[in-house]
Design a protein around this motif. Structure first.
Motif, PDB file in Angstrom:
ATOM      1  N   VAL A 140      14.350  26.287  -5.726  1.00 41.93           N
ATOM      2  CA  VAL A 140      15.535  26.590  -4.886  1.00 41.93           C
ATOM      3  C   VAL A 140      16.396  27.846  -5.961  1.00 41.93           C
ATOM      4  N   ASN A 141      16.479  27.659  -6.978  1.00 40.99           N
ATOM      5  CA  ASN A 141      17.327  28.605  -7.834  1.00 40.99           C
ATOM      6  C   ASN A 141      16.640  29.960  -8.007  1.00 40.99           C
ATOM      7  N   PHE A 142      15.282  30.013  -8.279  1.00 48.44           N
ATOM      8  CA  PHE A 142      14.734  31.182  -8.390  1.00 48.44           C
ATOM      9  C   PHE A 142      14.215  31.838  -6.973  1.00 48.44           C
ATOM     10  N   ARG A 143      14.129  31.197  -5.778  1.00 44.23           N
ATOM     11  CA  ARG A 143      13.711  31.650  -4.720  1.00 44.23           C
ATOM     12  C   ARG A 143      15.202  32.228  -4.141  1.00 44.23           C
ATOM     13  N   CYS A 144      16.221  31.801  -4.350  1.00 44.23           N
ATOM     14  CA  CYS A 144      17.592  32.187  -3.593  1.00 44.23           C
ATOM     15  C   CYS A 144      18.506  33.193  -4.352  1.00 44.23           C
ATOM     16  N   PHE A 145      18.282  33.205  -5.662  1.00 43.57           N
ATOM     17  CA  PHE A 145      19.284  34.001  -6.372  1.00 43.57           C
ATOM     18  C   PHE A 145      18.667  35.142  -7.402  1.00 43.57           C
ATOM     19  N   PRO A 146      19.482  36.070  -7.556  1.00 38.99           N
ATOM     20  CA  PRO A 146      18.966  37.005  -8.387  1.00 38.99           C
ATOM     21  C   PRO A 146      18.866  36.484 -10.062  1.00 38.99           C
ATOM     22  N   LEU A 147      17.786  36.907 -10.743  1.00 38.89           N
ATOM     23  CA  LEU A 147      17.458  36.174 -11.895  1.00 38.89           C
ATOM     24  C   LEU A 147      18.584  35.935 -12.865  1.00 38.89           C
ATOM     25  N   ARG A 148      19.553  36.749 -12.897  1.00 38.23           N
ATOM     26  CA  ARG A 148      20.918  36.511 -13.856  1.00 38.23           C
ATOM     27  C   ARG A 148      21.640  35.364 -13.332  1.00 38.23           C
ATOM     28  N   ASN A 149      21.662  34.909 -12.057  1.00 36.33           N
ATOM     29  CA  ASN A 149      22.149  33.661 -11.561  1.00 36.33           C
ATOM     30  C   ASN A 149      21.325  32.698 -11.562  1.00 36.33           C
ATOM     31  N   ALA A 150      19.895  32.871 -11.136  1.00 36.71           N
ATOM     32  CA  ALA A 150      19.006  31.730 -11.353  1.00 36.71           C
ATOM     33  C   ALA A 150      18.789  31.008 -12.649  1.00 36.71           C
ATOM     34  N   VAL A 151      19.014  31.890 -13.787  1.00 38.99           N
ATOM     35  CA  VAL A 151      18.631  31.177 -14.913  1.00 38.99           C
ATOM     36  C   VAL A 151      19.793  30.264 -15.396  1.00 38.99           C
ATOM     37  N   LYS A 152      20.893  30.376 -14.837  1.00 46.18           N
ATOM     38  CA  LYS A 152      22.215  29.435 -15.071  1.00 46.18           C
ATOM     39  C   LYS A 152      22.139  28.078 -14.204  1.00 46.18           C
ATOM     40  N   PHE A 153      20.992  28.031 -13.234  1.00 49.11           N
ATOM     41  CA  PHE A 153      20.917  26.823 -12.568  1.00 49.11           C
ATOM     42  C   PHE A 153      21.926  26.426 -11.722  1.00 49.11           C
ATOM     43  N   PRO A 154      22.642  27.105 -10.856  1.00 47.69           N
ATOM     44  CA  PRO A 154      23.907  26.684 -10.298  1.00 47.69           C
ATOM     45  C   PRO A 154      23.655  25.413  -9.273  1.00 47.69           C
ATOM     46  N   ILE A 155      22.407  25.343  -8.700  1.00 45.20           N
ATOM     47  CA  ILE A 155      22.023  24.264  -7.964  1.00 45.20           C
ATOM     48  C   ILE A 155      21.105  23.361  -8.522  1.00 45.20           C
ATOM     49  N   LEU A 156      21.476  22.124  -8.567  1.00 42.54           N
ATOM     50  CA  LEU A 156      20.643  20.738  -9.163  1.00 42.54           C
ATOM     51  C   LEU A 156      20.255  20.101  -7.855  1.00 42.54           C
ATOM     52  N   ILE A 157      18.958  19.706  -7.798  1.00 36.08           N
ATOM     53  CA  ILE A 157      18.285  18.793  -6.854  1.00 36.08           C
ATOM     54  C   ILE A 157      18.029  17.351  -7.371  1.00 36.08           C
ATOM     55  N   TYR A 158      18.463  16.477  -6.629  1.00 35.65           N
ATOM     56  CA  TYR A 158      17.958  14.954  -7.158  1.00 35.65           C
ATOM     57  C   TYR A 158      17.585  14.389  -5.940  1.00 35.65           C
ATOM     58  N   GLY A 159      16.694  13.336  -6.412  1.00 33.57           N
ATOM     59  CA  GLY A 159      16.254  12.360  -5.158  1.00 33.57           C
ATOM     60  C   GLY A 159      15.254  13.037  -4.527  1.00 33.57           C
ATOM     61  N   ARG A 160      14.845  12.488  -3.160  1.00 34.32           N
ATOM     62  CA  ARG A 160      14.213  12.983  -2.177  1.00 34.32           C
ATOM     63  C   ARG A 160      14.867  14.174  -1.456  1.00 34.32           C
ATOM     64  N   PHE A 161      14.051  15.490  -1.446  1.00 37.95           N
ATOM     65  CA  PHE A 161      14.666  16.673  -0.870  1.00 37.95           C
ATOM     66  C   PHE A 161      13.664  17.270  -0.164  1.00 37.95           C
ATOM     67  N   ASN A 162      13.680  17.559   1.000  1.00 40.59           N
ATOM     68  CA  ASN A 162      12.660  18.068   1.937  1.00 40.59           C
ATOM     69  C   ASN A 162      13.247  19.492   2.223  1.00 40.59           C
ATOM     70  N   SER A 178      19.107   3.253 -11.335  1.00 40.07           N
ATOM     71  CA  SER A 178      19.380   3.516  -9.912  1.00 40.07           C
ATOM     72  C   SER A 178      19.688   4.862  -9.087  1.00 40.07           C
ATOM     73  N   ARG A 179      19.979   5.629 -10.207  1.00 43.33           N
ATOM     74  CA  ARG A 179      20.573   7.194  -9.847  1.00 43.33           C
ATOM     75  C   ARG A 179      19.410   7.706  -9.564  1.00 43.33           C
ATOM     76  N   PRO A 180      19.518   8.741  -8.442  1.00 42.07           N
ATOM     77  CA  PRO A 180      18.347   9.576  -8.184  1.00 42.07           C
ATOM     78  C   PRO A 180      17.933  10.548  -9.293  1.00 42.07           C
ATOM     79  N   ARG A 181      16.680  10.900  -9.384  1.00 41.15           N
ATOM     80  CA  ARG A 181      16.184  11.619 -10.751  1.00 41.15           C
ATOM     81  C   ARG A 181      16.353  13.056 -10.411  1.00 41.15           C
ATOM     82  N   LEU A 182      16.548  13.580 -11.383  1.00 43.50           N
ATOM     83  CA  LEU A 182      16.599  15.258 -11.058  1.00 43.50           C
ATOM     84  C   LEU A 182      15.116  15.668 -10.851  1.00 43.50           C
ATOM     85  N   ARG A 183      15.091  16.666  -9.858  1.00 43.36           N
ATOM     86  CA  ARG A 183      13.809  17.004  -9.360  1.00 43.36           C
ATOM     87  C   ARG A 183      13.612  18.488  -9.982  1.00 43.36           C
ATOM     88  N   ILE A 184      12.889  18.627 -11.273  1.00 47.83           N
ATOM     89  CA  ILE A 184      12.802  19.735 -11.856  1.00 47.83           C
ATOM     90  C   ILE A 184      12.383  20.825 -11.340  1.00 47.83           C
TER      91      ILE A 184
END
Length: 276
Positions: free
Chosen positions: A35-57, A23-29
């Motif tokens: 979101v990570n590579f759009r918002c952060f410089p590469l050195r931070n984006a590769v750490k994936f600080p933001i994880l997106i689950y479920g429906r996300f518009n 029943s848990r929302p799935r990780l939206r790869i």
């Protein structure tokens, strides 16, 4: 308990665990990558600080920043819990969203920021299901805040009004500032000009905040009503997970209340982290 019940119990527990996982929302790869590579410089984006689950518009992603001493994997999670909503999490951001540390944004949350608007969310904060931010100027959420489901924040009336007697027009927009360790009960409306002290509790449901409560409230206040006013003071929410477990175990004996030893450190009792 008969042998049939004994054999049945482990099977039920296994089924419960499977149901919970499915029943848990799935990780939206793909959206997590975007979101990570759009918002952060590469050195931070590769750490994936933001994880997106479920429906996300994403209607407009805008600018998202993390201003924290350390950036690490999964420190900000969108949509991981959806128990009380069927709506997708939505971002319509023409301004800037700033995370000051780790944060949980549960399902159905709306982050709508107009041009130039800014939303700052303190570390260890939680936005419950269906919480809505509709901002045109600025809103600051203090650290360790808990915003319960179906609450809404609006720093603007969105339209101007003319006083036909004296010809004046007031500014329809003003900032919002929520103090640290605030607990905002479900279905609370927070309007422009709201400022709350640290450790404020807003009783649910349907409270409406619209003024600077730091000027009129006693320490550790409870607010309630529409418009909200102080109905009590001297209360603190228990954030300490171990204390909550101990209290829950004690109340299994149907005790009406428990008297705690106030000679102990109250901060340690209520919080499992340093005092702000």
């Amino acid at each position: 308990m008969n042998i049939k019940d004994v054999l049945k119990r482990p099977l039920c527990e296994i089924i419960d665990a499977i149901e919970a996982r499915l029943s848990r929302p799935r990780l939206r790869i793909i959206k997590t990558l975007y979101v990570n590579f759009r918002c952060f410089p590469l050195r931070n984006a590769v750490k994936f600080p933001i994880l997106i689950y479920g429906r996300f518009n994403i209607l407009r992603l805008g600018r998202i920043r993390i201003e924290a001493p350390r950036i690490y994997h999964g420190m900000i999670r969108f949509g991981q819990f959806t128990n009380k909503t069927q709506c997708p999490t939505r971002i319509v951001n023409s301004g800037t969203i700033v995370f000051s540390g780790d944060c949980a944004v549960w399902g159905g949350v709306l982050l709508e920021l107009g041009s130039g608007a800014e939303l700052t969310i303190g570390e260890h904060s939680l936005l419950g299901e269906n919480v809505r931010f509709m901002l045109r100027r600025k809103c600051v959420i203090g650290k360790y805040a808990r915003i319960a489901f179906d609450s809404q924040f609006m720093d603007s009336d969105f339209h101007y009004m003319l006083n036909i007697e004296d010809g004046t027009v007031k500014n329809c927009t003003s900032f919002i500032e929520i103090g640290a360790y605030n607990w905002i009960g479900n279905r609370t409306t927070v309007k422009k000009g709201t400022v709350t002290p640290d450790y404020t509790i807003v009783a649910a449901p349907n409270a409406m905040l619209s003024k600077d409560y730091t000027k009129i409230c006693s320490p550790f206040p409870i607010l309630a009503g529409c418009p909200a006013k102080q109905i009590a003071s001297g209360y603190r929410r228990v954030f300490n997970i171990q204390t909550e477990r101990d209290l829950t175990e004690s109340f299994k004996n149907d005790t009406g209340f428990i008297t705690c030893d106030l000679s102990d450190n109250i901060d340690d009792f209520c919080n499992n982290h340093p005092k702000p």
